[in-house]
Design an enzyme around this catalytic site. Structure first.
Site, PDB file in Angstrom:
ATOM      1  N   SER A   1       0.771  -1.098   0.169  1.00  0.00           N
ATOM      2  CA  SER A   1      -0.026  -0.036  -0.105  1.00  0.00           C
ATOM      3  C   SER A   1       0.998   1.325  -0.073  1.00  0.00           C
ATOM      4  CB  SER A   1      -0.867   0.142   1.252  1.00  0.00           C
ATOM      5  OG  SER A   1      -1.551  -1.256   1.258  1.00  0.00           O
TER       6      SER A   1
ATOM      7  N   HIS B   1      -3.450   2.085  -4.823  1.00  0.00           N
ATOM      8  CA  HIS B   1      -2.954   0.808  -5.428  1.00  0.00           C
ATOM      9  C   HIS B   1      -3.444   1.123  -6.909  1.00  0.00           C
ATOM     10  CE1 HIS B   1      -2.786  -1.741  -1.825  1.00  0.00           C
ATOM     11  NE2 HIS B   1      -3.402  -0.675  -1.407  1.00  0.00           N
TER      12      HIS B   1
ATOM     13  N   HIS C   1      -6.171  -7.595  -2.915  1.00  0.00           N
ATOM     14  CA  HIS C   1      -6.431  -8.120  -1.490  1.00  0.00           C
ATOM     15  C   HIS C   1      -7.730  -8.865  -1.507  1.00  0.00           C
ATOM     16  CE1 HIS C   1      -3.772  -4.522  -1.265  1.00  0.00           C
ATOM     17  NE2 HIS C   1      -3.489  -5.188  -0.082  1.00  0.00           N
TER      18      HIS C   1
ATOM     19  N   TYR D   1      -9.647  -8.624   0.875  1.00  0.00           N
ATOM     20  CA  TYR D   1     -10.855  -8.078   1.393  1.00  0.00           C
ATOM     21  C   TYR D   1     -11.615  -7.054   0.334  1.00  0.00           C
ATOM     22  CZ  TYR D   1      -7.441  -4.323   1.746  1.00  0.00           C
ATOM     23  OH  TYR D   1      -6.118  -3.260   1.266  1.00  0.00           O
ATOM     24  N   GLU D   2     -10.892  -7.029  -0.904  1.00  0.00           N
ATOM     25  CA  GLU D   2     -11.325  -6.386  -1.857  1.00  0.00           C
ATOM     26  C   GLU D   2     -12.596  -7.063  -2.412  1.00  0.00           C
ATOM     27  OE1 GLU D   2      -8.641  -3.782  -4.460  1.00  0.00           O
ATOM     28  OE2 GLU D   2      -7.246  -5.380  -3.426  1.00  0.00           O
TER      29      GLU D   2
ATOM     30  N   ALA E   1       2.807  -3.121   4.327  1.00  0.00           N
ATOM     31  CA  ALA E   1       2.864  -2.262   5.476  1.00  0.00           C
ATOM     32  C   ALA E   1       2.011  -3.063   6.487  1.00  0.00           C
ATOM     33  CB  ALA E   1       1.936  -1.003   5.108  1.00  0.00           C
TER      34      ALA E   1
ATOM     35  N   MET F   1      -2.806  -7.421   6.046  1.00  0.00           N
ATOM     36  CA  MET F   1      -3.777  -8.266   5.252  1.00  0.00           C
ATOM     37  C   MET F   1      -3.570  -8.771   3.950  1.00  0.00           C
ATOM     38  SD  MET F   1      -6.695  -5.270   6.191  1.00  0.00           S
ATOM     39  CE  MET F   1      -6.533  -4.338   8.048  1.00  0.00           C
ATOM     40  N   SER F   2      -2.429  -9.048   3.995  1.00  0.00           N
ATOM     41  CA  SER F   2      -1.634  -9.390   2.442  1.00  0.00           C
ATOM     42  C   SER F   2      -0.714 -10.340   2.607  1.00  0.00           C
ATOM     43  CB  SER F   2      -1.411  -8.294   1.588  1.00  0.00           C
ATOM     44  OG  SER F   2      -0.378  -7.654   2.382  1.00  0.00           O
TER      45      SER F   2
ATOM     46  N   ASN G   1       2.028   1.295  12.189  1.00  0.00           N
ATOM     47  CA  ASN G   1       1.094   1.538  13.173  1.00  0.00           C
ATOM     48  C   ASN G   1       1.337   0.265  14.162  1.00  0.00           C
ATOM     49  OD1 ASN G   1      -0.847  -0.020  11.223  1.00  0.00           O
ATOM     50  ND2 ASN G   1      -1.380  -0.608  13.208  1.00  0.00           N
TER      51      ASN G   1
ATOM     52  N   HIS H   1      -6.714   4.416   8.142  1.00  0.00           N
ATOM     53  CA  HIS H   1      -6.206   3.990   6.948  1.00  0.00           C
ATOM     54  C   HIS H   1      -5.194   5.241   6.620  1.00  0.00           C
ATOM     55  CE1 HIS H   1      -5.008   2.002   3.186  1.00  0.00           C
ATOM     56  NE2 HIS H   1      -5.851   2.969   2.612  1.00  0.00           N
TER      57      HIS H   1
END
Ligand code: HPA
Length: 273
Positions: A31, A62, A84, A86-87, A114, A212-213, A236, A248
């Site tokens: 990201s 992206h 991803h 989640y997309e 990230a 998440m990836s 973070n 985000h």
């Protein structure tokens, strides 16, 4: 359509476009990490939208291009903009780009992301070089998406993350005075960040970073027999570790800050791949 046919269609298209450019290395940028790609010679940019069967990226930051080029004598293909789970994509669709790169010739994958940190020794801004992962996505791109041409069905995951590349990356970071360490990546689907209780649980599981990836791509690459290096950057602290809510926007802002360091790491790492 079976995935081998899809891969073959994409490879045929790309070979024609690039005049049979043979990448040795596949780089996946996470990201907002566009600025971390080293300056490539003889660059060719091919939008995903033009490649047979490829998907489009849906989230800001992206982009969605395959970039071919050479850096210090190494032929590279960059997946600039990743997909991803989640997309809403199928895990199968995430496999296509990795398999296509491998069929074009890529033998090494440098996968970046990230991440949130669960380990106070890896504060915001540090590089966590992956030594292992815990797949908590409860999904897997290798399920029902199989052809022997992609490798074995039952793959071993001992030393998935290449020891030499891990060592080399840590040495490079030390030379560049970038705070870095090795760690275990916990993969979750997102898109929500975790609860403080979940973060406490992941700490018990000995995860150092969370994201998440990465894991779906790593599993595909492993099946294909690629050398794997996971380069993750802490943007973070995990929920509850820092008292600040996670946004985000904040993670994108922190990612922008590490772009320069990441580029310097890649400039030194790529020639060693
Ligand atoms: N959790 C999950 N994924 C992430 C985080 C996080 O805290 N930060 C960046 N990606």
């Amino acid at each position: 359509m079976d995935q081998l046919k899809q891969v073959k269609d994409a490879v045929k298209f790309l070979n024609k476009k690039t005049k049979n450019f043979k990448p040795e290395i596949l780089l996946i940028t996470g990201s907002g990490m566009a600025g971390s790609i080293p300056e490539l010679e003889n660059k060719i940019v091919i939008p995903y939208s033009t490649i047979p069967h490829f998907l489009h990226s849906t989230i800001p930051g992206h982009p969605g291009n395959l970039i071919f080029g050479t850096y210090k004598g190494k032929n590279i293909v960059v997946l600039h903009g990743r997909f991803h789970f989640y997309e809403g994509y199928d895990m199968k669709d995430l496999a296509l780009s990795i398999r296509t790169a491998a069929f074009l010739g890529a033998k090494t994958i440098l996968v970046s992301a990230a991440v949130g940190s669960l380990n106070t020794k890896l504060p915001v801004g540090s590089l966590c070089v992956l030594k292992d992962h815990v797949n908590l996505m409860m999904h897997n791109p290798l399920i029902g998406n199989y052809d022997p041409a992609f490798g074995k069905r039952f793959i071993d995951l001992t030393d998935t993350y290449d020891k030499n590349l891990r060592k080399a990356t840590l040495q490079i970071a030390r030379k560049l005075k970038i705070k870095a360490g090795e760690g275990v990546y916990a993969a979750v689907t997102g898109p929500n960040f975790e609860t403080p209780s979940e973060i406490r649980m992941f700490k018990i599981l000995k995860a150092d970073v969370i994201g998440m990836s990465t894991v779906p791509e790593v599993l595909c690459a492993r099946q294909l027999g690629m050398k794997i290096c996971g380069l993750t950057w802490v943007v973070n602290m995990g929920c509850g570790i820092s008292k600040k809510p996670i946004t985000h926007e904040e993670t994108i802002k922190e990612t922008k800050k590490i772009e320069g360091s990441f580029k310097r790491v890649l400039e030194r790492l790529i020639p060693l791949c």
